[in-house]
Design a protein around this motif. Sequence first.
Motif, PDB file in Angstrom:
ATOM      1  N   SER A  50       0.840  -1.211   0.000  1.00 40.95           N
ATOM      2  CA  SER A  50       0.000   0.000   0.000  1.00 40.95           C
ATOM      3  C   SER A  50       0.870   1.254   0.000  1.00 40.95           C
ATOM      4  O   SER A  50       0.603   2.201  -0.749  1.00 40.95           O
ATOM      5  CB  SER A  50      -0.895   0.027   1.237  1.00 40.95           C
ATOM      6  OG  SER A  50      -1.618  -1.156   1.335  1.00 40.95           O
ATOM      7  N   ARG A  75       0.778   4.007  -3.115  1.00 39.62           N
ATOM      8  CA  ARG A  75      -0.149   5.104  -2.824  1.00 39.62           C
ATOM      9  C   ARG A  75       0.121   6.279  -3.767  1.00 39.62           C
ATOM     10  O   ARG A  75       1.268   6.543  -4.117  1.00 39.62           O
ATOM     11  CB  ARG A  75       0.045   5.547  -1.372  1.00 39.62           C
ATOM     12  CG  ARG A  75      -1.094   6.359  -0.807  1.00 39.62           C
ATOM     13  CD  ARG A  75      -0.863   6.648   0.677  1.00 39.62           C
ATOM     14  NE  ARG A  75      -0.867   5.438   1.496  1.00 39.62           N
ATOM     15  CZ  ARG A  75      -1.965   4.806   1.906  1.00 39.62           C
ATOM     16  NH1 ARG A  75      -3.149   5.259   1.560  1.00 39.62           N
ATOM     17  NH2 ARG A  75      -1.876   3.713   2.637  1.00 39.62           N
ATOM     18  N   GLN A  80      -1.851   6.582 -10.492  1.00 40.73           N
ATOM     19  CA  GLN A  80      -2.954   6.994 -11.374  1.00 40.73           C
ATOM     20  C   GLN A  80      -3.988   5.877 -11.535  1.00 40.73           C
ATOM     21  O   GLN A  80      -4.976   6.040 -12.230  1.00 40.73           O
ATOM     22  CB  GLN A  80      -2.406   7.329 -12.779  1.00 40.73           C
ATOM     23  CG  GLN A  80      -1.373   8.429 -12.793  1.00 40.73           C
ATOM     24  CD  GLN A  80      -1.965   9.718 -12.262  1.00 40.73           C
ATOM     25  OE1 GLN A  80      -3.055  10.119 -12.676  1.00 40.73           O
ATOM     26  NE2 GLN A  80      -1.277  10.357 -11.326  1.00 40.73           N
ATOM     27  N   LYS A 101      -6.928   4.112 -10.654  1.00 35.88           N
ATOM     28  CA  LYS A 101      -8.058   4.491  -9.801  1.00 35.88           C
ATOM     29  C   LYS A 101      -8.521   3.356  -8.904  1.00 35.88           C
ATOM     30  O   LYS A 101      -8.933   3.571  -7.771  1.00 35.88           O
ATOM     31  CB  LYS A 101      -9.234   4.951 -10.680  1.00 35.88           C
ATOM     32  CG  LYS A 101      -8.992   6.270 -11.377  1.00 35.88           C
ATOM     33  CD  LYS A 101     -10.284   7.101 -11.354  1.00 35.88           C
ATOM     34  CE  LYS A 101     -10.126   8.420 -12.060  1.00 35.88           C
ATOM     35  NZ  LYS A 101      -9.826   8.276 -13.509  1.00 35.88           N
ATOM     36  N   VAL A 102      -8.469   2.135  -9.455  1.00 36.79           N
ATOM     37  CA  VAL A 102      -8.978   1.007  -8.669  1.00 36.79           C
ATOM     38  C   VAL A 102      -8.199   0.882  -7.358  1.00 36.79           C
ATOM     39  O   VAL A 102      -8.782   0.753  -6.275  1.00 36.79           O
ATOM     40  CB  VAL A 102      -8.866  -0.307  -9.476  1.00 36.79           C
ATOM     41  CG1 VAL A 102      -9.363  -1.481  -8.656  1.00 36.79           C
ATOM     42  CG2 VAL A 102      -9.617  -0.195 -10.785  1.00 36.79           C
ATOM     43  N   GLN A 154      -6.240   3.239  -6.020  1.00 41.44           N
ATOM     44  CA  GLN A 154      -6.248   4.478  -5.243  1.00 41.44           C
ATOM     45  C   GLN A 154      -7.538   4.630  -4.448  1.00 41.44           C
ATOM     46  O   GLN A 154      -7.508   5.025  -3.282  1.00 41.44           O
ATOM     47  CB  GLN A 154      -6.027   5.692  -6.164  1.00 41.44           C
ATOM     48  CG  GLN A 154      -5.649   6.957  -5.420  1.00 41.44           C
ATOM     49  CD  GLN A 154      -4.513   6.744  -4.409  1.00 41.44           C
ATOM     50  OE1 GLN A 154      -3.548   6.016  -4.683  1.00 41.44           O
ATOM     51  NE2 GLN A 154      -4.629   7.340  -3.225  1.00 41.44           N
ATOM     52  N   SER A 155      -8.667   4.241  -5.041  1.00 36.95           N
ATOM     53  CA  SER A 155      -9.904   4.429  -4.276  1.00 36.95           C
ATOM     54  C   SER A 155      -9.951   3.456  -3.097  1.00 36.95           C
ATOM     55  O   SER A 155     -10.454   3.790  -2.025  1.00 36.95           O
ATOM     56  CB  SER A 155     -11.134   4.294  -5.177  1.00 36.95           C
ATOM     57  OG  SER A 155     -11.278   2.962  -5.579  1.00 36.95           O
ATOM     58  N   VAL A 156      -9.392   2.272  -3.277  1.00 36.38           N
ATOM     59  CA  VAL A 156      -9.327   1.336  -2.138  1.00 36.38           C
ATOM     60  C   VAL A 156      -8.441   1.921  -1.037  1.00 36.38           C
ATOM     61  O   VAL A 156      -8.794   1.923   0.147  1.00 36.38           O
ATOM     62  CB  VAL A 156      -8.781  -0.048  -2.592  1.00 36.38           C
ATOM     63  CG1 VAL A 156      -8.379  -0.891  -1.396  1.00 36.38           C
ATOM     64  CG2 VAL A 156      -9.822  -0.774  -3.439  1.00 36.38           C
ATOM     65  N   ASP A 214      -7.718   5.052  -0.542  1.00 39.09           N
ATOM     66  CA  ASP A 214      -8.367   6.225   0.048  1.00 39.09           C
ATOM     67  C   ASP A 214      -9.399   5.837   1.094  1.00 39.09           C
ATOM     68  O   ASP A 214      -9.626   6.551   2.059  1.00 39.09           O
ATOM     69  CB  ASP A 214      -9.061   7.065  -1.044  1.00 39.09           C
ATOM     70  CG  ASP A 214      -8.047   7.820  -1.891  1.00 39.09           C
ATOM     71  OD1 ASP A 214      -6.893   7.958  -1.427  1.00 39.09           O
ATOM     72  OD2 ASP A 214      -8.409   8.255  -3.008  1.00 39.09           O
ATOM     73  N   SER A 215     -10.025   4.693   0.875  1.00 39.35           N
ATOM     74  CA  SER A 215     -11.046   4.318   1.865  1.00 39.35           C
ATOM     75  C   SER A 215     -10.484   3.388   2.947  1.00 39.35           C
ATOM     76  O   SER A 215     -11.223   2.663   3.604  1.00 39.35           O
ATOM     77  CB  SER A 215     -12.242   3.685   1.163  1.00 39.35           C
ATOM     78  OG  SER A 215     -11.809   2.579   0.415  1.00 39.35           O
ATOM     79  N   ASP A 226      -8.241  -4.311  -1.621  1.00 39.17           N
ATOM     80  CA  ASP A 226      -9.531  -4.492  -0.935  1.00 39.17           C
ATOM     81  C   ASP A 226      -9.342  -4.079   0.517  1.00 39.17           C
ATOM     82  O   ASP A 226      -8.271  -3.618   0.896  1.00 39.17           O
ATOM     83  CB  ASP A 226      -9.935  -5.972  -0.987  1.00 39.17           C
ATOM     84  CG  ASP A 226     -11.433  -6.132  -1.191  1.00 39.17           C
ATOM     85  OD1 ASP A 226     -12.171  -5.471  -0.445  1.00 39.17           O
ATOM     86  OD2 ASP A 226     -11.827  -6.893  -2.085  1.00 39.17           O
TER      87      ASP A 226
END
Length: 585
Positions: A309, A313, A316, A318-319, A321-323, A325-326, A403
């Motif tokens: 991670s 981090r 670019q 998105k898959v 990065q959004s994981v 970010d959350s 995930d």
Amino acid sequence: MKRAPRANPYRDRWAGDLRPDAVGTTVTVAGWVHRRRDHGGLIFLDLRDRSGLLQLVIHPQPGDETFAAAEALRPEHVVSVTGEVVAREAGKVNPELATGEIEVAVHDLRTLAEAQTPPFQVDDDGQLDEMTRLRHRAIDLRRETMRTALELRHEVVAAIRNHLGEYDFLEIETPILTRSTPEGARDFLVPNRREPGTWYALPQSPQLFKQLLMIGGYERYFQIARCFRDEDMRADRQAEFTQLDVELAFVEEDDVIELIEGLMARVFEVGGFDVPPPPWDRMTYAEALARYGSDRPDRRFGLELRDVSGALRGSQFKVFQSVLDSGGAVVVLNAGRVELSRSELDGLNEVVQRHGGKAVAWAFVESGPPTPSWRSPIAKFFTAEQIAAVGGEPGELLLFAADERQVALEALGGLRVELAQRLGLERSGHDVLWVVDFPMFGWNAGEERWDPLHHPFTAPTGSLDDPGALGSRNYDLVADGVELGGGSIRIHEAEVQQKVLDLIGIDADEAQRRFGFLLDALRHGAPPHGGIALGIDRIVAMLAGRDSIRDVIAFPKTASGADPLTGAPAPVDERQVRELGLRAL
Ligand code: ASP
């Protein structure tokens, strides 16, 4: 066999135990006709009893009833014969057979029972369909592989009884008709005829009874216990299974672990299973999860996982990065230098999905000046620094899952084991270890509550005010990636027990209703105590080298819980149902 049988009209010797020292003696043996061969006017029979096979020879003599009777024999007929033990001629010795140096020249033969043509031959050649085997289990049990498995099972249980006896354990039985025990599965229920609307439950384990035995002062208990869990069957589970159940008073983790190490070293020896001598490694749950994506790691091959991670981090992609970010994680499995086709790579998605994940992303490491590069559909989203930080040697395949951290780790953990099989990675030798320091609870998002990872009688560590951070005094024994058993130090204070039940959504009233008998006993002077349960079926299957636990259970059920032999479960008479105050569907 250890002793000759008591002489009676059927037999005075075990057939498979005869050796050249018996040459010249007259013996009577009994068993099943394993095979019959007619040869140059002679009839040869292989006689089978529990001790093994013995060759019988019947010489033709004019007007001889014995020869006529032998001619009528078919496989699986049951006979008793008397004859003289003779040495075989040098060229006729069969080194494959323990009795191969001798044979018995029969002069008297009695057919005790005839047999219909068996549904399959009683030898171990050929792949038999399991349903057919289970339906005709009495015949299947005659096969040598079944006999050796059940003999081994007996040896294992005998070794357990001896060992625990030497350590002053008492074997005590606990009820089968009882109340629900929360091991996390569904109960089998038994309706009570005397008071319709009330039910017994079959025990998921003797957990509460063994704790009561500790409170009762028995201090060292064990039982070869039958347990019942009405779960949707997974491949190698039985709704009804056997475990070695153990409990001790005034103990801590090390006491239980050392006892079980001594016991299991003996069991492994009985099974000829070569493991390093104890003490065995202890690995925390956190480490097992982080490195192997499993709480039952198979350490006999590499393919360890890594959380990347930090390295990835801010990419670019998105898959990922959004994981991130959350609050999730990106985990990588380096599969080593393997070439997989595009469709094989796509096929890995299905594997991780079976293990709770969503998808895998892949990249082949290539040596590219000045730093490594990736051959991968996602390569373009990452900087050279990020790719370098993930590491790997040219030619190696990297597989990523993004995930929630635990989900990503477990998905790749499942993939790790399947890949090792698929790639034929060498898994030589045996690996035994303890997994310790489990969390007490896992969050059950569906039900919005905490679920105990072991069971709610396990002693927690840490503050009860922060359930998510609670540890537990739970330990699991793992061999070659298989959980052989688990146990814990228990809660021995009623208030703590009450609090833990409360945390899993069982309030004081319900607790008193369901477990009042335990809570009351805990209020009457409960010693600190702990124990463990080990799965006998699984252990024996492992020692016997069988893939399925059904092969080490005399009368198992199929994966769907059916018994093809008796036809259970089956409808019953309307009258029986009515007597129980129930209505048939
Ligand atoms: N009752 C537990 C089980 O069946 C074992 C134990 O905690 O001793 O898994």
